[in-house]
Structures are given as C-alpha cells and as structure tokens.
Design a protein around this motif. Structure first.
Motif, short mmCIF file in Angstrom:
data_model
loop_
_atom_site.label_atom_id
_atom_site.label_comp_id
_atom_site.label_asym_id
_atom_site.label_seq_id
_atom_site.Cartn_x
_atom_site.Cartn_y
_atom_site.Cartn_z
N MET A 180 49.41 -0.61 -88.00
CA MET A 180 48.41 0.22 -87.36
C MET A 180 48.73 0.31 -85.87
O MET A 180 49.02 -0.70 -85.24
N LYS A 181 48.68 1.49 -85.32
CA LYS A 181 48.99 1.70 -83.91
C LYS A 181 47.78 1.35 -83.03
O LYS A 181 46.66 1.30 -83.52
N ILE A 182 48.05 1.15 -81.74
CA ILE A 182 47.00 0.73 -80.81
C ILE A 182 45.85 1.74 -80.79
O ILE A 182 44.68 1.35 -80.87
N TYR A 183 46.16 3.02 -80.71
CA TYR A 183 45.08 4.00 -80.65
C TYR A 183 44.25 3.98 -81.93
O TYR A 183 43.04 4.20 -81.91
N GLU A 184 44.90 3.70 -83.07
CA GLU A 184 44.17 3.62 -84.34
C GLU A 184 43.25 2.41 -84.36
O GLU A 184 42.11 2.49 -84.84
N LYS A 185 43.73 1.29 -83.84
CA LYS A 185 42.91 0.08 -83.79
C LYS A 185 41.69 0.30 -82.92
O LYS A 185 40.57 -0.07 -83.29
N ILE A 186 41.90 0.90 -81.75
CA ILE A 186 40.78 1.14 -80.84
C ILE A 186 39.82 2.16 -81.43
O ILE A 186 38.60 2.02 -81.34
N PHE A 219 42.24 9.18 -79.15
CA PHE A 219 41.93 8.49 -80.40
C PHE A 219 42.64 9.10 -81.61
O PHE A 219 42.76 8.45 -82.64
N SER A 220 43.09 10.34 -81.48
CA SER A 220 43.81 10.96 -82.59
C SER A 220 45.32 10.73 -82.48
O SER A 220 46.05 11.01 -83.42
N GLY A 221 45.76 10.27 -81.32
CA GLY A 221 47.18 10.04 -81.11
C GLY A 221 47.93 11.28 -80.67
O GLY A 221 49.14 11.24 -80.49
N LYS A 222 47.21 12.38 -80.46
CA LYS A 222 47.88 13.62 -80.01
C LYS A 222 48.33 13.50 -78.56
O LYS A 222 49.34 14.07 -78.18
N ASN A 223 47.54 12.81 -77.75
CA ASN A 223 47.93 12.50 -76.37
C ASN A 223 48.07 10.99 -76.26
O ASN A 223 47.29 10.25 -76.86
N ALA A 224 49.04 10.56 -75.48
CA ALA A 224 49.21 9.12 -75.26
C ALA A 224 48.00 8.57 -74.52
O ALA A 224 47.47 9.21 -73.61
N MET A 225 47.56 7.42 -74.94
CA MET A 225 46.42 6.77 -74.30
C MET A 225 46.89 6.20 -72.96
O MET A 225 47.77 5.35 -72.94
N PRO A 226 46.33 6.68 -71.85
CA PRO A 226 46.78 6.16 -70.55
C PRO A 226 46.46 4.67 -70.40
O PRO A 226 45.46 4.19 -70.92
N LEU A 227 47.31 4.00 -69.69
CA LEU A 227 47.11 2.58 -69.46
C LEU A 227 45.79 2.33 -68.74
O LEU A 227 45.10 1.35 -69.02
N THR A 228 45.42 3.24 -67.82
CA THR A 228 44.15 3.06 -67.10
C THR A 228 42.97 3.10 -68.06
O THR A 228 42.02 2.33 -67.90
N PHE A 229 43.03 3.96 -69.07
CA PHE A 229 41.95 4.00 -70.07
C PHE A 229 41.95 2.73 -70.90
O PHE A 229 40.89 2.15 -71.15
N PHE A 241 47.95 -5.76 -79.65
CA PHE A 241 49.36 -5.38 -79.52
C PHE A 241 50.24 -5.85 -80.68
O PHE A 241 51.39 -5.47 -80.77
N SER A 242 49.70 -6.66 -81.56
CA SER A 242 50.46 -7.17 -82.69
C SER A 242 50.47 -6.15 -83.83
O SER A 242 49.43 -5.58 -84.18
N LYS A 243 51.61 -5.95 -84.44
CA LYS A 243 51.71 -5.04 -85.58
C LYS A 243 51.17 -5.68 -86.85
O LYS A 243 50.92 -5.00 -87.83
N GLU A 244 50.99 -6.99 -86.82
CA GLU A 244 50.55 -7.71 -88.01
C GLU A 244 49.02 -7.76 -88.15
O GLU A 244 48.52 -8.13 -89.20
#
Length: 99
Positions: free
Chosen positions: A1-7, A36-46, A63-66
């Motif tokens: 699961m990717k970071i944006y998906e987890k959030i 949240f859809s992954g269409k735009n990269a989530m900025p680090l500031t966000f 940050f873990s893929k597991e």
C-alpha cells in the motif's frame, strides 16, 4: 500500500472530509482529492502537516511497505526504576512465598 493510500484510508476511518482537511491545511478540496487519489504527488509540507495534526500516526508503519495500518499500538507504560536492592528483596519475597 502506498503512502497516499494509507493516509487516505486513515482519514476515511477518522471520518475526515476533503473540505475539512483542505480548510485546516489551507488548500482547495480538489488539491486534497488529487493527493489522496495519487494523481498529484503529496507534497512533503502536507505530509508533515498531516502527521503533526495526527500524532498517533506511526512513521515507521507509514513508510513501511509491510504495514497497512499507520496507527501505532498503545505505548507501554513504564514504571519508575527500582534500585537493585529493591528488586532483590522482591525476588526473595516471592521465593519465600513459593517455597
């Protein structure tokens, strides 16, 4: 699961709306939707802002893929340190009761 998906899943579970997040962060709901859809990269500031506003998020799990869950387990309660003699006395007490 990717970071944006987890959030996204975490936010959904908390019942947060895109509008609420956008208003608190100072962005448009459309921007949050794109993050949240992954269409735009989530900025680090966000990402930093979101984590600061949700201190229960475990960075390792995020940050873990597991890991799919990003909330850390409740922290163990630590009791005050005992002096070595106190521990020895307690062991002796237990042994006397049992023997």
């Amino acid at each position: 699961m990717k970071i944006y998906e987890k959030i996204r899943e975490y936010s959904k579970g908390k019942g947060e709306t895109m509008t609420e997040i956008a208003k608190a962060y100072g962005a448009t709901p459309q921007s949050i939707q794109l993050y949240f859809s992954g269409k735009n990269a989530m900025p680090l500031t966000f990402l930093v802002w979101y984590i600061e506003h949700h201190p229960e998020i475990d960075l390792y799990a995020l940050f873990s893929k597991e890991h799919d869950q990003i909330v850390s387990e409740p922290r163990a309660e630590y009791h005050k340190k005992y002096r070595k003699q106190h521990v020895i006395d307690r062991i002796i007490s237990i042994l006397e009761e049992e023997l």
